[in-house]
Scaffold this active site. Structure first.
Site, PDB file in Angstrom:
ATOM      1  N   LYS A 136       0.860  -1.127  -0.001  1.00  0.00           N
ATOM      2  CA  LYS A 136       0.134  -0.076   0.105  1.00  0.00           C
ATOM      3  C   LYS A 136       0.810   1.357  -0.180  1.00  0.00           C
ATOM      4  O   LYS A 136       1.854   1.327   1.063  1.00  0.00           O
ATOM      5  CB  LYS A 136      -0.995  -0.167   1.238  1.00  0.00           C
ATOM      6  CG  LYS A 136      -2.188   0.501   1.339  1.00  0.00           C
ATOM      7  CD  LYS A 136      -2.804   0.264   2.446  1.00  0.00           C
ATOM      8  CE  LYS A 136      -4.136   1.033   2.616  1.00  0.00           C
ATOM      9  NZ  LYS A 136      -4.785   0.998   3.931  1.00  0.00           N
TER      10      LYS A 136
HETATM   11  C1  E4P Z   1      -8.073   2.214   3.925  1.00  0.00           C
HETATM   12  O1  E4P Z   1      -7.532   1.044   3.389  1.00  0.00           O
HETATM   13  C2  E4P Z   1      -8.032   2.580   5.433  1.00  0.00           C
HETATM   14  O2  E4P Z   1      -7.257   1.664   5.854  1.00  0.00           O
HETATM   15  C3  E4P Z   1      -9.309   2.899   5.724  1.00  0.00           C
HETATM   16  O3  E4P Z   1     -10.361   2.577   5.172  1.00  0.00           O
HETATM   17  C4  E4P Z   1      -9.283   4.302   6.441  1.00  0.00           C
HETATM   18  O4  E4P Z   1     -10.517   4.564   7.225  1.00  0.00           O
HETATM   19  P1  E4P Z   1     -10.738   5.721   8.201  1.00  0.00           P
HETATM   20  O5  E4P Z   1     -10.998   7.168   7.506  1.00  0.00           O
HETATM   21  O6  E4P Z   1     -11.886   5.133   8.956  1.00  0.00           O
HETATM   22  O7  E4P Z   1      -9.462   6.094   9.166  1.00  0.00           O
END
Ligand code: E4P
Length: 215
Positions: A84
């Protein structure tokens, strides 16, 4: 139509993975921090569970260091590894290189259609538009999913849309309706997907009636 869990809580993941309904896991530095564990320990446990697709974020500051960390993760965890990277110039350079090596990349922190287009050009396997965080800033998170999915469809782009940062069950259905290929969600949202007040009421009535007819 794939469902990922957005958490680094291995116990919770194990519980839900055993349903056979979960296709992968996304993590991020904040989720790892919340787990009070080392990232590699979390990934190792998820791999041992058999999770086929685990997003592991690299947060190094240079392209060289990001690539080094990505290669280390792929070496350690193999096929289940999805790297990622953030949607930045460096992140997309890393994405470009890893894609050439057939390593899956999830480009994260996507807040515009333009960013998704660049990530697709860089060979991303997934782009992650952050629906909830877009909504928190008073513009439409699900519309962003729709706009990205539309342009990818029209241009036959192979990059998949992974709707992230979802806050509720309704977002899940809508994200798929608007063309997301994958939806990642906290376990609390996944649990709520089963629930409907009319299912509970109907079940209560059927159980009561069954008691009278079963013998
Ligand atoms: C995506 O891969 C992120 O880990 C995640 O969805 C972020 O979500 P949040 O805005 O609830 O922190």
């Amino acid at each position: 139509m794939q469902i990922f869990l957005d958490t680094a809580d291995c116990q919770e993941i194990q519980k839900h993975y055993s349903t056979g309904l979960i296709d992968g896991v996304t993590t991020n530095p904040s989720l790892i921090l919340k787990s009070h564990r080392k990232p590699d320990d979390v990934y190792a446990e998820l791999k041992a569970m058999g999770i086929p697709d685990i997003s592991m974020e690299v947060v190094e500051h240079t392209v060289i260091d990001m690539l080094r960390e990505a290669h280390r993760l792929v070496e350690l965890f193999g096929e289940c590894t999805t790297i990622k990277v953030p949607c930045t110039p460096d992140g997309l350079m890393v994405c470009n290189q890893l894609a050439k090596e057939n390593i899956r990349v999830n480009v994260t922190l996507i807040f515009s259609q333009a960013q998704a287009i660049l990530a697709a050009k860089a060979g991303a396997a997934y782009v992650s538009p952050f629906v909830g965080r877009v909504d928190d800033n008073s513009f439409g998170g699900l519309c962003l999913v729709k706009d990205i999915a539309k342009v990818f469809r029209e241009h036959m782009v192979r990059t998949q849309v992974l709707a992230a940062s979802l806050r509720g069950v309704r977002d899940v259905g809508r994200a798929f309706e608007y063309g997301a290929d994958i939806v990642t969600m906290p376990t609390g949202v996944f649990e709520k997907m089963y629930k409907h007040i009319l299912t509970d009421k109907g079940l209560e009535l059927f159980s009561r009636d069954w008691e009278q007819v079963k013998h």
